[in-house]
Design a protein around this motif. Structure first.
Motif, mmCIF file in Angstrom:
data_model
loop_
_atom_site.group_PDB
_atom_site.id
_atom_site.type_symbol
_atom_site.label_atom_id
_atom_site.label_comp_id
_atom_site.label_asym_id
_atom_site.label_seq_id
_atom_site.Cartn_x
_atom_site.Cartn_y
_atom_site.Cartn_z
ATOM 1 N N TYR A 1 0.728 -1.234 -0.019
ATOM 2 C CA TYR A 1 -0.164 -0.016 0.046
ATOM 3 C C TYR A 1 0.919 1.183 0.148
ATOM 4 O O TYR A 1 1.812 1.232 0.735
ATOM 5 C CB TYR A 1 -0.916 -0.049 1.163
ATOM 6 N N ASP A 2 0.573 2.203 -0.916
ATOM 7 C CA ASP A 2 1.106 3.553 -1.044
ATOM 8 C C ASP A 2 0.715 4.646 -0.275
ATOM 9 O O ASP A 2 1.491 5.616 0.142
ATOM 10 C CB ASP A 2 1.218 3.975 -2.610
ATOM 11 N N TYR A 3 -0.576 4.655 0.183
ATOM 12 C CA TYR A 3 -1.207 5.747 0.838
ATOM 13 C C TYR A 3 -1.991 5.354 2.047
ATOM 14 O O TYR A 3 -2.649 4.211 2.031
ATOM 15 C CB TYR A 3 -1.917 6.550 -0.213
ATOM 16 N N TRP A 4 -1.832 5.904 3.084
ATOM 17 C CA TRP A 4 -2.505 5.633 4.531
ATOM 18 C C TRP A 4 -3.061 6.810 4.993
ATOM 19 O O TRP A 4 -2.672 7.893 4.989
ATOM 20 C CB TRP A 4 -1.239 5.207 5.360
ATOM 21 N N GLY A 5 -4.140 6.598 5.731
ATOM 22 C CA GLY A 5 -4.735 7.726 6.528
ATOM 23 C C GLY A 5 -4.277 7.518 7.937
ATOM 24 O O GLY A 5 -3.551 6.687 8.204
ATOM 25 N N GLN A 6 -4.374 8.502 8.745
ATOM 26 C CA GLN A 6 -4.112 8.766 10.111
ATOM 27 C C GLN A 6 -4.707 7.746 11.197
ATOM 28 O O GLN A 6 -4.114 7.468 12.113
ATOM 29 C CB GLN A 6 -4.305 10.076 10.898
ATOM 30 N N GLY A 7 -5.896 7.161 10.724
ATOM 31 C CA GLY A 7 -6.578 6.174 11.664
ATOM 32 C C GLY A 7 -7.384 6.765 12.444
ATOM 33 O O GLY A 7 -7.568 7.876 12.792
ATOM 34 N N THR A 8 -8.239 5.691 13.112
ATOM 35 C CA THR A 8 -9.287 6.061 13.917
ATOM 36 C C THR A 8 -9.345 4.916 15.130
ATOM 37 O O THR A 8 -9.502 3.787 14.750
ATOM 38 C CB THR A 8 -10.838 6.229 12.989
ATOM 39 N N GLN A 9 -9.527 5.402 16.134
ATOM 40 C CA GLN A 9 -9.613 4.396 17.518
ATOM 41 C C GLN A 9 -10.924 3.850 17.561
ATOM 42 O O GLN A 9 -12.026 4.301 17.618
ATOM 43 C CB GLN A 9 -9.277 5.342 18.727
ATOM 44 N N VAL A 10 -10.914 2.602 17.852
ATOM 45 C CA VAL A 10 -11.953 1.905 17.937
ATOM 46 C C VAL A 10 -11.691 1.104 19.398
ATOM 47 O O VAL A 10 -10.891 0.267 19.552
ATOM 48 C CB VAL A 10 -12.087 0.594 16.987
ATOM 49 N N THR A 11 -12.605 1.233 20.423
ATOM 50 C CA THR A 11 -12.366 0.623 21.656
ATOM 51 C C THR A 11 -13.824 -0.187 21.964
ATOM 52 O O THR A 11 -14.952 0.483 22.028
ATOM 53 C CB THR A 11 -12.121 1.487 22.828
ATOM 54 N N VAL A 12 -13.489 -1.525 22.242
ATOM 55 C CA VAL A 12 -14.653 -2.296 22.494
ATOM 56 C C VAL A 12 -14.491 -2.711 24.033
ATOM 57 O O VAL A 12 -13.665 -3.360 24.404
ATOM 58 C CB VAL A 12 -14.682 -3.548 21.657
ATOM 59 N N SER A 13 -15.448 -2.105 24.835
ATOM 60 C CA SER A 13 -15.573 -2.802 26.224
ATOM 61 C C SER A 13 -16.187 -4.004 26.636
ATOM 62 O O SER A 13 -17.069 -4.331 25.876
ATOM 63 C CB SER A 13 -16.192 -1.626 27.134
ATOM 64 N N SER A 14 -15.755 -4.803 27.452
ATOM 65 C CA SER A 14 -16.284 -6.217 27.826
ATOM 66 C C SER A 14 -17.561 -6.166 28.859
ATOM 67 O O SER A 14 -17.758 -4.978 29.407
ATOM 68 C CB SER A 14 -15.209 -6.953 28.163
#
Length: 127
Positions: A114-127
C-alpha cells in the motif's frame, strides 16, 4: 496521489456495531484497491479486510470473517468497514490504505503493497 481520512471510530460495548468510513481525495479513487488495517497496543499492524477497485473481490482476516464487511462507493470516493459482533480483542487503531491497481479484481493484503495511508481512527470495545 490520494489523501485518506477515516471516521466512525468510538467506544462500543462487546456485541455492538460500528461502521468506519474512509474518504479519499482525488479523481482516480476508482482505480485504487483499498484495505483496512488495525494496530493494537504492542502489536504489529495487521490486515483486516481488502477490496479491489471494482468492489468485486474482497478478502478478510480469519479473525473477522462473518463479522466485518468491507464495501466501497466509488461515486462518493469512500470505502466502508461495517463491524458487527465486536469483541474486546477488536480494540485497535483502524487505518485505511490505498494501492493503485491495474486490475479491478485484485486485492492486496500486505502492508508493504500500500502506497497511501490515513491517520487512523480509534475503536475501543469494552467487555
Amino acid at each position: 496521489q490520494v489523501q485518506l481520512v477515516e471516521s466512525g471510530g468510538g467506544l462500543v460495548q462487546a456485541g455492538g456495531s460500528l461502521r468506519l468510513s474512509c474518504a479519499a481525495s482525488g479523481r482516480t479513487f476508482s482505480t485504487y484497491a483499498m484495505g483496512w488495517f488495525r494496530q493494537a497496543p504492542g502489536k504489529e499492524r495487521e490486515i483486516v479486510a481488502a477490496i479491489s477497485w471494482s468492489g468485486g473481490t474482497t478478502s478478510y482476516a480469519d479473525s473477522v470473517k462473518g463479522r466485518f464487511t468491507i464495501s466501497r462507493d466509488n461515486a462518493k470516493n469512500t470505502v466502508y468497514l461495517q463491524m458487527n459482533s465486536l469483541k474486546p480483542e477488536d480494540t485497535a487503531v483502524y487505518s485505511c490504505a490505498a494501492h493503485p491497481s491495474w486490475s479491478g479484481s485484485i486485492v492486496y493484503t500486505e502492508r508493504a503493497e500500500y502506497d497511501y495511508w490515513g491517520q487512523g481512527t480509534q475503536v475501543t470495545v469494552s467487555s
